[in-house]
Design an enzyme around this catalytic site. Structure first.
Site, short mmCIF file in Angstrom:
data_model
loop_
_atom_site.label_atom_id
_atom_site.label_comp_id
_atom_site.label_asym_id
_atom_site.label_seq_id
_atom_site.Cartn_x
_atom_site.Cartn_y
_atom_site.Cartn_z
N SER A 125 35.47 40.66 37.53
CA SER A 125 34.54 40.60 38.38
C SER A 125 34.29 41.79 39.32
CB SER A 125 34.42 39.57 39.79
OG SER A 125 33.62 39.55 40.64
N TYR A 153 38.97 35.03 46.36
CA TYR A 153 38.53 35.24 45.15
C TYR A 153 38.57 36.41 44.52
CZ TYR A 153 35.09 35.44 41.23
OH TYR A 153 34.42 35.68 39.88
N LYS A 157 41.21 37.86 41.27
CA LYS A 157 40.72 38.54 40.19
C LYS A 157 41.57 39.68 39.91
CE LYS A 157 37.20 36.05 38.24
NZ LYS A 157 37.24 35.49 36.90
#
Length: 678
Positions: A125, A153, A157
Site C-alpha cells: 500500500s 495498518y 504493510k
C-alpha cells in the site's frame, strides 16, 4: 498445469485480480476467511469467467489448513491480499492488525517455503510512505521515497515488506514483487462484483455511492482551502481493474526471471495524475445523472495537499500503465451500486455449504414461502409453506448423485424428454447419442444437465417481495454426443407465494459446431401434503390433447394427436400418466418467453388448504405420476411431475423441429411458474 494462489481472493481487489488472472490463462485457487468479504463474490466470479474456481474458506494463520491447500493443488506462485485493511479501525484494534496481517503472512511464507513455492506478489500500500510531503521532491511519490507509515495498518504493510526483503537476502531464489498502490476505485464493468465496505465507508467513492442510493445523507468534503484548482486535496485514483492488471503484470515479470536467480523489487501502481475530491465528485454526479448533496467540513488532521504516485518504474519495467479514467470508474461503480445497493447482502437470502463449496444450498424465504436450490443440477431441493414441504428432495447431498435419483427438482437438458434411438440430423449431418432409456436417449443422457455443478448463482434483490438466483452452465461441444458448446442460464425468481423459472440458452462464440437440439425443463416432483403417496390428488388439466404413442416405440409420439375424455382427473392407483399434453399444436417458436403464461395444471387435495397451479409459455407438458420412483424414502407415486417443455422427440419431426433447433446467434428461451395458494 500449475495454479496461482490468491489469498483474500473474495475481497474487493482480490476478486478483480482473479478475473484478470483467468483472462490471462492462469489457473487460480482462492483462499479467504470471509471476515471482510463474501463467498457470493466467488460465485459471481465464476459467472463472469464461466468456469469453476477452487475455493478454501481458510484463515492464512491456520498452518495445517493452509498446508492442505498446497497439498491439493500444484501451486507455483502466490498473490497475497489477505489482510485487515481499514486505516481508522487499525488505530482502535492494533493488536488484531498486527496478528492478522503480520502473523498471517509469516505463516503463509512458512507454508510456501515448505512446499518450495518461492514466487510472491505482495499487495502492499502507498500508506507505507506516510506523509511524503515532509520530504523534498517526493511528489509525485517515487519508490525510493522514505517509508514512514503513520497508522498500524500502514505499519503492518511496512513490516511485511521488510520480512520479504530479509527472506530474499537469505535466499536469492525468492521472487518477490512489492506493489504499492494508491486509491482504488470503481467496479467490474459487468456490475456483478465491486467494493462492499462493512459499516460506514472510509473512502470517497463508496461513501458517495451510498449517498446516491439514499443510505447516507450527504458527503463531507474535508477542506476546500487547499492550493489546488478547486481548493480540495489531490489524490491518485486508480480503477480497480487497472490495479488488478498491475498484479498480473508483476507476476508475468517474475515468471521471466532466470530460474537460477530471484528478485526483490517495489513498484508503484497509480495513474501519476492527481484528481481533486471535487473532480471525482463531479465525475460521479455525471455518472448518476444528478447533483448529490455535500457539505464542506474542516480539514482532517494529517491530511495534505497532494499524494500522487510516480508510476514510471511500473510503466517501463512491467510494461503496465493505467488506462481507465475516473469517469470509467464512476460509471462502473454506479452500475455496481444500482444493481447491488447493499453490496452482496440480500435480505431474505442465505446460502450454506451443501457437502462442499462447489455444491451449495441457496435459500430464499419471503414471509412463509421458502425455496431452496442447489448447484448440482441447479435443482430445487425444497419448496415449503409454513414449514410444510411440498416437493420431493434429499437432505443428503450425495443422494442427488444416485443412479436411481429420478432427477428430483433438477434443470433438465441438454434435451428434456426422449430422442428416438438417440438419433437426429442437423443441417444434413447425422448424430448418434448414447442411449440411457431403453433404445432412446432421455433427459440429456448419462451426462445431462442434472448431473453437473452449475456456476454461481448471482443472487439479486428485485424488490421487497422478490429475490432471484441465476445459475450458469457451459456445456462443452460433444458432451454426451451433442454438438456445439452451449451456455445456459436458469433464473429462479421467488416471490411471496410462487416461483418463476426462466431458461435461456445460446451457442458459444468459440463453439466448433453451429447448431444443436435444445429442450429445457424443470423436473420437480410435487406432493402437496408430504404423504407417502399422491393418490387422491385432484388435477385439472388445461388441455385434453396429447401426443399419440408410436406403436414400434411406445415412449415416443407417432405424430398424431389424441384426446383424453376429461381434463378433471383424480389420481388413484389405477390412474397414471407419462404423457405429453399439447397446449399449442402449431408451436414453432424457439424463444417462447414473450408469450403470455398459460395455465397447464391445477392441483389440490381434498381438505388440504394448499393448491398448486403450474403455468408456462411452453407449447406442451409431460405429466408423469412417478410410478417407477424407487430411491431412499421416495417410492412409487411419491410425487407427480409437470414438465413444461417442447414436444417429445420434436427434433425428429419436420413440423416440430424448429421448436428445438438452436443455431449460433439465436436464443432459446422459456418460462415456467409454480404458484401456490394457502
Amino acid at each position: 498445469m500449475s495454479y496461482i494462489l490468491v489469498t483474500g481472493g473474495a475481497g474487493y481487489i482480490g476478486s478483480h485480480t482473479v478475473i484478470e488472472l483467468i483472462k490471462n490463462n492462469y489457473k487460480v485457487v482462492i483462499v479467504d476467511n470471509l471476515v471482510n468479504s463474501s463467498y457470493d463474490a466467488v460465485a459471481r466470479i465464476e459467472f463472469i469467467v464461466k468456469q469453476s474456481i477452487p475455493f478454501f474458506n481458510v484463515d492464512i494463520r491456520d498452518h495445517n489448513e493452509l498446508s492442505k491447500v498446497f497439498q491439493s493443488y500444484p501451486i507455483s506462485g502466490v498473490i497475497h491480499f489477505a489482510a485487515l485493511k481499514a486505516v481508522g479501525e487499525s488505530t482502535k484494534i492494533p493488536l488484531d492488525y498486527y496478528d492478522n496481517n503480520i502473523n498471517g503472512t509469516i505463516n503463509l511464507l512458512n507454508v510456501m517455503k515448505k512446499h518450495q513455492v518461492k514466487t510472491i506478489v505482495f499487495s502492499s500500500s502507498a500508506t507505507v510512505y506516510g506523509d511524503a510531503t515532509r520530504f523534498p521532491n517526493m511528489i509525485p511519490i517515487p519508490e525510493h521515497c522514505p517509508n514512514d507509515p503513520t497508522n498500524p495498518y500502514g505499519k503492518t504493510k511496512y513490516v511485511i515488506e521488510q520480512i520479504l526483503k530479509d527472506l530474499y537476502q537469505l535466499d536469492k531464489f525468492w521472487r518477490t514483487a512489492i506493489l504499492r498502490y494508491f486509491n482504488p476505485m470503481g467496479a467490474h464493468p459487468s456490475g456483478l462484483i465491486g467494493e462492499d465496505p462493512l459499516g460506514i465507508p472510509n473512502n470517497l467513492l463508496p461513501y458517495l455511492a451510498q449517498v446516491a442510493i439514499g443510505r447516507r445523507e450527504k458527503l463531507s468534503v474535508f477542506g476546500n482551502d487547499y492550493n489546488s484548482h478547486d481548493g480540495t486535496p489531490i489524490r491518485d485514483y486508480i480503477h480497480v481493474v487497472d490495479l488488478a492488471r498491475g498484479h498480473i503484470a508483476a507476476l508475468d515479470y517474475l515468471k521471466k526471471i532466470d530460474s537460477n536467480s530471484g528478485l526483490y523489487r517495489e513498484w508503484n501502481l497509480g495513474t501519476g495524475k492527481g484528481s481533486t475530491v471535487f473532480d471525482v465528485y463531479n465525475a460521479f454526479c455525471k455518472a448518476v445523472g444528478r447533483e448529490l448533496p455535500y457539505e464542506v467540513a474542516p480539514r482532517r488532521d494529517g491530511d495534505v495537499l497532494d499524494l500522487t504516485a510516480n508510476p514510471t518504474r511500473a510503466n517501463t519495467e512491467l510494461n503496465w500503465k493505467a488506462k481507465l479514467t475516473i469517469e470509467d470508474a464512476c460509471k462502473d461503480l454506479w452500475n455496481w451500486t444500482t444493481a447491488n445497493p447493499f453490496g452482496f447482502k440480500i435480505d431474505n437470502y442465505t446460502w450454506s455449504k451443501f457437502a462442499d463449496y462447489e455444491n451449495r444450498l441457496h435459500t430464499i424465504k419471503i414471509n412463509d414461502f421458502e425455496v431452496s436450490v442447489i448447484n448440482y443440477g441447479a435443482a430445487i431441493q425444497n419448496i415449503s409453506i409454513n414449514g410444510q414441504r411440498l416437493v420431493n428432495g434429499f437432505t443428503n447431498p450425495e443422494d442427488y448423485k444416485l443412479s436411481n435419483n429420478p432427477l428430483f427438482g433438477a434443470t433438465v437438458g441438454r434435451y428434456a424428454n426422449r430422442i428416438s434411438k438417440g438419433e437426429f440430423s442437423l443441417d444434413g449431418k447425422a448424430f448418434k447419442l448414447p442411449t440411457n432409456d431403453g433404445i432412446n436417449t432421455s433427459h440429456g443422457g448419462e451426462k445431462g444437465f442434472n448431473k453437473k455443478n452449475w456456476l454461481g448463482p448471482v443472487a439479486q434483490r428485485i424488490d421487497d417481495k422478490k429475490v432471484s438466483l441465476e445459475f450458469l452452465l457451459v456445456d462443452e461441444d460433444g458432451s454426451n454426443g451433442f454438438p456445439a458448446e452451449v451456455e445456459t442460464i436458469v433464473k429462479y425468481v421467488v416471490g411471496e407465494s410462487g416461483l418463476e423459472i426462466e431458461f435461456e440458452a445460446t451457442i458459444s462464440e468459440s463453439s466448433q459446431h453451429d447448431a444443436t437440439p435444445i429442450n429445457l425443463t424443470n423436473h420437480t416432483y410435487f406432493n402437496l401434503d408430504n404423504s407417502s403417496s399422491i393418490n387422491g390428488t385432484q388435477l385439472k388439466l388445461s388441455t385434453s390433447d396429447y401426443l399419440a404413442a408410436d406403436k414400434s416405440n411406445p415412449q415416443l409420439p407417432s405424430g398424431e394427436f389424441l384426446s383424453i375424455e376429461s381434463t378433471d382427473v383424480t389420481l388413484t392407483q389405477d390412474v397414471s400418466f407419462d404423457s405429453c399434453f399439447v397446449v399449442d399444436k402449431l408451436a414453432s417458436t424457439l424463444d417462447s418467453r414473450d408469450k403470455p403464461y398459460k395455465t397447464l395444471v391445477k392441483a389440490s387435495k381434498p381438505d388440504l388448504p394448499i393448491t398448486l397451479e403450474v403455468s408456462s409459455t411452453e407449447p406442451a407438458f409431460q405429466l408423469y405420476t412417478g410410478d417407477f420412483t424407487n430411491v431412499k424414502d421416495f417410492k412409487s407415486r411419491s410425487g407427480f411431475c409437470v414438465e413444461a417443455a417442447r414436444f417429445t422427440n420434436a427434433i425428429n419431426h419436420k413440423n416440430w423441429a424448429s421448436q428445438v433447433t438452436l443455431h449460433r446467434g439465436e436464443i432459446y428461451g422459456s418460462k415456467i411458474k409454480y404458484s401456490f395458494q394457502n
